[in-house]
Scaffold this active site. Structure first.
Site, mmCIF file in Angstrom:
data_model
loop_
_atom_site.group_PDB
_atom_site.id
_atom_site.type_symbol
_atom_site.label_atom_id
_atom_site.label_comp_id
_atom_site.label_asym_id
_atom_site.label_seq_id
_atom_site.Cartn_x
_atom_site.Cartn_y
_atom_site.Cartn_z
ATOM 1 N N TRP A 193 84.000 57.761 100.365
ATOM 2 C CA TRP A 193 83.194 58.334 101.445
ATOM 3 C C TRP A 193 81.876 58.893 100.929
ATOM 4 O O TRP A 193 80.837 58.769 101.581
ATOM 5 C CB TRP A 193 83.995 59.398 102.198
ATOM 6 C CG TRP A 193 85.165 58.783 102.896
ATOM 7 C CD1 TRP A 193 86.481 58.924 102.589
ATOM 8 C CD2 TRP A 193 85.118 57.850 103.985
ATOM 9 N NE1 TRP A 193 87.255 58.161 103.422
ATOM 10 C CE2 TRP A 193 86.449 57.486 104.290
ATOM 11 C CE3 TRP A 193 84.086 57.293 104.725
ATOM 12 C CZ2 TRP A 193 86.773 56.591 105.301
ATOM 13 C CZ3 TRP A 193 84.397 56.400 105.746
ATOM 14 C CH2 TRP A 193 85.724 56.056 106.029
ATOM 15 N N ASP A 198 80.367 67.074 103.107
ATOM 16 C CA ASP A 198 81.278 66.445 104.055
ATOM 17 C C ASP A 198 82.650 67.052 103.787
ATOM 18 O O ASP A 198 83.258 66.814 102.752
ATOM 19 C CB ASP A 198 81.294 64.929 103.819
ATOM 20 C CG ASP A 198 82.324 64.208 104.676
ATOM 21 O OD1 ASP A 198 83.034 64.862 105.461
ATOM 22 O OD2 ASP A 198 82.426 62.963 104.551
ATOM 23 N N LYS A 252 91.530 65.414 111.254
ATOM 24 C CA LYS A 252 92.447 65.556 110.135
ATOM 25 C C LYS A 252 93.147 66.910 110.161
ATOM 26 O O LYS A 252 94.363 66.979 110.121
ATOM 27 C CB LYS A 252 91.695 65.353 108.816
ATOM 28 C CG LYS A 252 91.038 63.962 108.750
ATOM 29 C CD LYS A 252 90.253 63.762 107.493
ATOM 30 C CE LYS A 252 89.563 62.408 107.485
ATOM 31 N NZ LYS A 252 90.486 61.271 107.463
#
Length: 392
Positions: free
Chosen positions: A160, A232, A256
């Site tokens: 990511w 992030d 999440k």
């Protein structure tokens, strides 16, 4: 035999839980001298606990998915009770206007509770946006960089972070100052050795990589006094206390740890708002949403409502100090890869699902976000021991 890769000096893998409610069966050990750890499961002859002995009497499974992920049962039941007629309004939260007094209360309470959980000062705006963290890969440089020639720094510790770096190349001049790709994303760099750009506008990290299970236990400090730290935090957001004041920008997909898919939380320092590049689309401009309190257009109302319930639930438990968890994402493999499909299939029959690893790396992965109960982790560990005994 199950094995897992771990990180280096500034990363976090299995560790001892600090409260009785946390999964203590999976522990984290850190070391500056190793890049690989092995988890050994002692063989036992007794069968794993049945679904009925560990799972909820309602028939719910232990969902180890990386996201969308398991939610607190109490939150789901509360949402179920209010779904048809929310707070006596005569309609569902999914039906009412985002400008109604009922939803105005929901979104303001969500922001207030999140501020309480993370001790977010008035120097920051809290935004509830759409498009996932992936959209923020573009929004961050567009809002924080004055022009496409602005220099920024990226630390890449997984897939990511790599995607964020590549997306930033369209809107600024990102420097890749460290990458763990050569070592298959199994470590975090030593901060003192980082060669940061003297004129970097920001330093970007991915706080926890869901695919490779590499998490920062501490955060680097930008070398340039005018630079800010950007993170992030999608997969460990609200899993532990964070000093928000160390960051200029935090963004996180909610699906999440704090809600369903559809909403992205952005925490941005107010002095960084209002200087977006001219090419910035109106929906990616933080000022658009800060000025309208996340109501520029119709927001993901139901997703924000669920986030509000999760935030309230975390506060009831004592906040993030009480809820701090071990590593969010635990990737592991078998010594005999040909048994992986059998492992996943048998685990599913025992009420444990979504254990298949990310398609890019294979293997298995157990995601143990805040809502995963201790019973789920204990059941998985027992199953792993039994599986090893039956497949030496």
């Amino acid at each position: 035999m199950a094995t897992t890769t771990t990180s280096s000096p500034n990363s976090l893998l299995f560790h001892h839980s600090t409260t009785s409610r946390k999964p203590s069966s999976l522990r984290l050990y850190t070391s500056s001298r190793v890049s690989l750890r092995r988890i050994s499961c002692t063989a036992v002859s007794s069968p794993p606990p049945s679904v009925s002995s560990s799972a909820s009497s309602t028939g719910r499974l232990f969902n180890f998915a990386a996201g969308p992920a398991t939610l607190p049962e109490s939150v789901i039941l509360e949402a179920q009770a209010e779904l048809f007629n929310y707070q006596g309004s005569g309609m569902s939260i999914m039906e009412m206007s985002h400008r109604s007094k009922e939803f105005d209360y929901v979104i303001k309470k969500a922001e207030s509770d999140l501020r309480s959980l993370l001790s977010i000062s008035d120097d920051y705006s809290v935004l509830f946006l759409q498009g996932g963290a992936t959209t923020q890969f573009a929004a961050a440089p567009l809002n924080l960089c004055a022009s496409p020639d602005t220099t920024v720094d990226y630390i890449v510790t997984g897939s990511w972070g790599d995607k964020a770096f590549k997306e930033a190349q369209k809107y600024c001049k990102p420097n890749l100052i460290w990458s763990g790709k050569a070592e298959k994303y199994t470590k975090i760099p030593c901060f003192d050795s980082l060669q940061q750009s003297p004129d970097a506008r920001y330093l970007h990290i991915c706080a926890n990589e869901t695919i490779h299970g590499v998490e920062f236990k501490d955060y680097p400090t930008p070398a340039n006094k005018d630079s800010v730290l950007v993170a992030d935090m999608s997969s460990n957001f609200c899993s532990k206390p964070v000093d928000v004041s160390r960051f200029g920008l935090i963004y996180a997909g909610a699906q999440k740890n704090v809600g369903p898919s559809g909403v992205t939380v952005v925490i941005v320092r107010k002095d960084l708002i209002g200087n977006a590049q001219p090419i910035t689309p109106v929906m990616l401009d933080y000022k658009t949403h800060a000025d309208t309190l996340s109501l520029y257009n119709t927001p993901p109302c139901f997703a924000i409502y669920i986030c509000s319930l999760v935030f309230a639930d975390l506060l009831k438990q004592g906040g993030l100090v009480e809820s701090v968890r071990s590593l969010m994402n635990v990737p592991f493999t078998l010594r005999r890869p040909e048994l992986e499909k059998t492992f996943i299939a048998e685990a599913s029959k025992e009420g444990m699902v979504q254990l298949k690893g990310h398609r890019s790396v294979g293997g298995m992965r157990a995601s143990i976000y805040n809502a995963m109960p201790l019973a789920g982790v204990e059941k998985l560990v027992a199953f792993m021991k039994d599986f090893q005994a039956r497949n030496p």
